[in-house]
Design a protein around this motif. Structure first.
Motif, PDB file in Angstrom:
ATOM      1  N   LEU A  58       2.304  -3.729  -9.230  1.00  0.00           N
ATOM      2  CA  LEU A  58       2.881  -2.489  -8.698  1.00  0.00           C
ATOM      3  C   LEU A  58       3.693  -1.796  -9.791  1.00  0.00           C
ATOM      4  O   LEU A  58       3.633  -0.570  -9.928  1.00  0.00           O
ATOM      5  CB  LEU A  58       3.746  -2.779  -7.471  1.00  0.00           C
ATOM      6  N   LYS A  59       4.415  -2.571 -10.584  1.00  0.00           N
ATOM      7  CA  LYS A  59       5.156  -1.992 -11.716  1.00  0.00           C
ATOM      8  C   LYS A  59       4.188  -1.384 -12.730  1.00  0.00           C
ATOM      9  O   LYS A  59       4.482  -0.346 -13.331  1.00  0.00           O
ATOM     10  CB  LYS A  59       6.034  -3.052 -12.371  1.00  0.00           C
ATOM     11  N   GLN A  60       3.035  -2.020 -12.913  1.00  0.00           N
ATOM     12  CA  GLN A  60       2.007  -1.493 -13.823  1.00  0.00           C
ATOM     13  C   GLN A  60       1.551  -0.107 -13.370  1.00  0.00           C
ATOM     14  O   GLN A  60       1.367   0.791 -14.199  1.00  0.00           O
ATOM     15  CB  GLN A  60       0.786  -2.425 -13.793  1.00  0.00           C
ATOM     16  N   ILE A  61       1.351   0.051 -12.073  1.00  0.00           N
ATOM     17  CA  ILE A  61       0.941   1.358 -11.556  1.00  0.00           C
ATOM     18  C   ILE A  61       2.035   2.379 -11.822  1.00  0.00           C
ATOM     19  O   ILE A  61       1.752   3.510 -12.241  1.00  0.00           O
ATOM     20  CB  ILE A  61       0.589   1.282 -10.055  1.00  0.00           C
ATOM     21  N   GLY A  62       3.284   1.989 -11.620  1.00  0.00           N
ATOM     22  CA  GLY A  62       4.395   2.894 -11.914  1.00  0.00           C
ATOM     23  C   GLY A  62       4.401   3.324 -13.363  1.00  0.00           C
ATOM     24  O   GLY A  62       4.592   4.507 -13.678  1.00  0.00           O
ATOM     25  N   ARG A  63       4.155   2.376 -14.285  1.00  0.00           N
ATOM     26  CA  ARG A  63       4.102   2.718 -15.720  1.00  0.00           C
ATOM     27  C   ARG A  63       2.937   3.645 -16.020  1.00  0.00           C
ATOM     28  O   ARG A  63       3.053   4.560 -16.835  1.00  0.00           O
ATOM     29  CB  ARG A  63       4.006   1.444 -16.568  1.00  0.00           C
ATOM     30  N   ALA A  64       1.817   3.413 -15.354  1.00  0.00           N
ATOM     31  CA  ALA A  64       0.641   4.246 -15.592  1.00  0.00           C
ATOM     32  C   ALA A  64       0.895   5.691 -15.129  1.00  0.00           C
ATOM     33  O   ALA A  64       0.269   6.622 -15.647  1.00  0.00           O
ATOM     34  CB  ALA A  64      -0.574   3.677 -14.876  1.00  0.00           C
ATOM     35  N   MET A  65       1.810   5.862 -14.201  1.00  0.00           N
ATOM     36  CA  MET A  65       2.103   7.204 -13.678  1.00  0.00           C
ATOM     37  C   MET A  65       3.264   7.886 -14.421  1.00  0.00           C
ATOM     38  O   MET A  65       3.570   9.048 -14.154  1.00  0.00           O
ATOM     39  CB  MET A  65       2.457   7.128 -12.189  1.00  0.00           C
ATOM     40  N   PRO A  89       0.810  -1.230   0.000  1.00  0.00           N
ATOM     41  CA  PRO A  89       0.000   0.000   0.000  1.00  0.00           C
ATOM     42  C   PRO A  89       0.842   1.279   0.000  1.00  0.00           C
ATOM     43  O   PRO A  89       0.515   2.234  -0.717  1.00  0.00           O
ATOM     44  CB  PRO A  89      -0.833  -0.118   1.286  1.00  0.00           C
ATOM     45  N   ALA A  90       1.918   1.285   0.767  1.00  0.00           N
ATOM     46  CA  ALA A  90       2.784   2.475   0.807  1.00  0.00           C
ATOM     47  C   ALA A  90       3.490   2.690  -0.524  1.00  0.00           C
ATOM     48  O   ALA A  90       3.666   3.832  -0.963  1.00  0.00           O
ATOM     49  CB  ALA A  90       3.806   2.354   1.936  1.00  0.00           C
ATOM     50  N   ARG A  91       3.870   1.616  -1.182  1.00  0.00           N
ATOM     51  CA  ARG A  91       4.502   1.749  -2.498  1.00  0.00           C
ATOM     52  C   ARG A  91       3.527   2.351  -3.496  1.00  0.00           C
ATOM     53  O   ARG A  91       3.899   3.208  -4.303  1.00  0.00           O
ATOM     54  CB  ARG A  91       5.013   0.392  -3.000  1.00  0.00           C
ATOM     55  N   ILE A  92       2.282   1.910  -3.445  1.00  0.00           N
ATOM     56  CA  ILE A  92       1.274   2.466  -4.352  1.00  0.00           C
ATOM     57  C   ILE A  92       1.101   3.957  -4.074  1.00  0.00           C
ATOM     58  O   ILE A  92       1.122   4.776  -4.997  1.00  0.00           O
ATOM     59  CB  ILE A  92      -0.070   1.717  -4.215  1.00  0.00           C
ATOM     60  N   ALA A  93       0.949   4.305  -2.816  1.00  0.00           N
ATOM     61  CA  ALA A  93       0.771   5.714  -2.447  1.00  0.00           C
ATOM     62  C   ALA A  93       1.950   6.551  -2.922  1.00  0.00           C
ATOM     63  O   ALA A  93       1.769   7.659  -3.445  1.00  0.00           O
ATOM     64  CB  ALA A  93       0.585   5.846  -0.934  1.00  0.00           C
ATOM     65  N   SER A  94       3.154   6.031  -2.779  1.00  0.00           N
ATOM     66  CA  SER A  94       4.355   6.755  -3.208  1.00  0.00           C
ATOM     67  C   SER A  94       4.387   6.932  -4.723  1.00  0.00           C
ATOM     68  O   SER A  94       4.730   8.001  -5.229  1.00  0.00           O
ATOM     69  CB  SER A  94       5.593   5.999  -2.729  1.00  0.00           C
ATOM     70  N   MET A  95       4.004   5.896  -5.448  1.00  0.00           N
ATOM     71  CA  MET A  95       4.040   5.963  -6.912  1.00  0.00           C
ATOM     72  C   MET A  95       3.032   6.959  -7.478  1.00  0.00           C
ATOM     73  O   MET A  95       3.319   7.617  -8.466  1.00  0.00           O
ATOM     74  CB  MET A  95       3.780   4.586  -7.521  1.00  0.00           C
ATOM     75  N   VAL A  96       1.868   7.042  -6.850  1.00  0.00           N
ATOM     76  CA  VAL A  96       0.849   7.934  -7.409  1.00  0.00           C
ATOM     77  C   VAL A  96       1.020   9.362  -6.926  1.00  0.00           C
ATOM     78  O   VAL A  96       0.527  10.289  -7.571  1.00  0.00           O
ATOM     79  CB  VAL A  96      -0.589   7.437  -7.131  1.00  0.00           C
ATOM     80  N   GLY A  97       1.716   9.546  -5.805  1.00  0.00           N
ATOM     81  CA  GLY A  97       1.992  10.889  -5.318  1.00  0.00           C
ATOM     82  C   GLY A  97       0.756  11.764  -5.313  1.00  0.00           C
ATOM     83  O   GLY A  97      -0.283  11.397  -4.776  1.00  0.00           O
ATOM     84  N   SER A  98       0.863  12.898  -5.961  1.00  0.00           N
ATOM     85  CA  SER A  98      -0.263  13.837  -6.007  1.00  0.00           C
ATOM     86  C   SER A  98      -0.953  13.814  -7.373  1.00  0.00           C
ATOM     87  O   SER A  98      -1.513  14.821  -7.814  1.00  0.00           O
ATOM     88  CB  SER A  98       0.228  15.251  -5.692  1.00  0.00           C
ATOM     89  N   ALA A  99      -0.924  12.672  -8.026  1.00  0.00           N
ATOM     90  CA  ALA A  99      -1.567  12.544  -9.338  1.00  0.00           C
ATOM     91  C   ALA A  99      -3.032  12.956  -9.254  1.00  0.00           C
ATOM     92  O   ALA A  99      -3.709  12.728  -8.256  1.00  0.00           O
ATOM     93  CB  ALA A  99      -1.457  11.102  -9.844  1.00  0.00           C
ATOM     94  N   GLY A 101      -1.865   3.248 -22.268  1.00  0.00           N
ATOM     95  CA  GLY A 101      -1.923   2.881 -23.671  1.00  0.00           C
ATOM     96  C   GLY A 101      -3.050   1.901 -23.923  1.00  0.00           C
ATOM     97  O   GLY A 101      -3.730   1.467 -22.990  1.00  0.00           O
ATOM     98  N   PRO A 102      -3.251   1.554 -25.191  1.00  0.00           N
ATOM     99  CA  PRO A 102      -4.298   0.586 -25.525  1.00  0.00           C
ATOM    100  C   PRO A 102      -4.041  -0.749 -24.827  1.00  0.00           C
ATOM    101  O   PRO A 102      -2.897  -1.173 -24.682  1.00  0.00           O
ATOM    102  CB  PRO A 102      -4.191   0.434 -27.047  1.00  0.00           C
ATOM    103  N   ASP A 103      -5.096  -1.384 -24.402  1.00  0.00           N
ATOM    104  CA  ASP A 103      -5.015  -2.686 -23.737  1.00  0.00           C
ATOM    105  C   ASP A 103      -4.183  -2.668 -22.454  1.00  0.00           C
ATOM    106  O   ASP A 103      -3.650  -3.695 -22.040  1.00  0.00           O
ATOM    107  CB  ASP A 103      -4.484  -3.767 -24.696  1.00  0.00           C
ATOM    108  N   GLU A 104      -4.028  -1.490 -21.850  1.00  0.00           N
ATOM    109  CA  GLU A 104      -3.346  -1.383 -20.562  1.00  0.00           C
ATOM    110  C   GLU A 104      -4.334  -0.857 -19.540  1.00  0.00           C
ATOM    111  O   GLU A 104      -5.351  -0.265 -19.891  1.00  0.00           O
ATOM    112  CB  GLU A 104      -2.134  -0.448 -20.668  1.00  0.00           C
ATOM    113  N   TRP A 105      -4.031  -1.079 -18.278  1.00  0.00           N
ATOM    114  CA  TRP A 105      -4.915  -0.656 -17.195  1.00  0.00           C
ATOM    115  C   TRP A 105      -4.438   0.660 -16.602  1.00  0.00           C
ATOM    116  O   TRP A 105      -3.246   0.913 -16.473  1.00  0.00           O
ATOM    117  CB  TRP A 105      -4.924  -1.686 -16.085  1.00  0.00           C
ATOM    118  N   SER A 106      -5.391   1.470 -16.185  1.00  0.00           N
ATOM    119  CA  SER A 106      -5.083   2.681 -15.432  1.00  0.00           C
ATOM    120  C   SER A 106      -4.651   2.271 -14.015  1.00  0.00           C
ATOM    121  O   SER A 106      -4.868   1.121 -13.590  1.00  0.00           O
ATOM    122  CB  SER A 106      -6.318   3.575 -15.333  1.00  0.00           C
TER     123      SER A 106
END
Length: 162
Positions: free
Chosen positions: A152-159, A20-30, A40-45
């Motif tokens: 978690l890497k997917q979330i990083g890519r989305a950001m 959970p903390a890693r997710i919070a850190s990755m999204v920051g103030s998005a 991108g196409p066929d990827e998740w937000s």
């Protein structure tokens, strides 16, 4: 191909605690828009990934609870993606959803952290996905922790700005 060494209970607990903390850190103030936008196409937000992680935690955490509450239960397999369809997770505000995920994770860790080795070995018979399988508390906790890593890497890519 060499078989991977199993993770220790301590490693699993640490991975589960950190997510959970890693997710919070990755999204920051998005912004809410950024959190809802797929890279991108066929990827998740980021929100879709978090929704999936919550569904996995619901299903596999529920299996852990049931194994610990009942002696050798029989559990019908449930696909977390199918479970997700019965929730409103994807429609929820990301930060509210992350708060719920974090609280759920704290609850799971409160259950797992004090377990004795015998309780980590408690098992269930899982049916409904082919041949019945025997799964332990350890199996479900490991599945959850390892499954989260690429997401978690997917979330990083989305950001990452494109």
């Amino acid at each position: 191909m060499a078989k991977k060494k199993p993770l220790t209970v301590e490693q699993l607990i640490l991975m589960l605690r950190d997510a959970p903390a890693r997710i919070a850190s990755m999204v920051g103030s998005a912004s809410p828009e950024q959190l809802q936008t797929a890279p991108g196409p066929d990827e998740w937000s980021a929100n879709e990934v978090l929704s999936h992680l919550r569904a996995c935690a619901d299903v596999w955490g529920g299996c852990i609870d049931r194994i610990l509450q009942e002696d050798s239960p029989t559990i019908r397999a449930m696909n977390p993606r199918r479970w997700l369809l019965s929730t409103d997770y994807v429609e929820q505000d990301f930060r509210r959803s992350l708060g719920a995920f974090s609280a759920q994770r704290e609850g799971l860790l409160a259950v797992l952290s004090p377990l004795s080795p015998d309780n980590w070995s408690r098992s269930a018979t899982v049916t409904g996905a082919g041949k019945p399988l025997i799964r332990t508390v350890y199996n479900y906790a490991e599945w959850l922790a390892v499954h989260e890593r690429p997401h978690l890497k997917q979330i990083g890519r989305a950001m990452t700005p494109r």
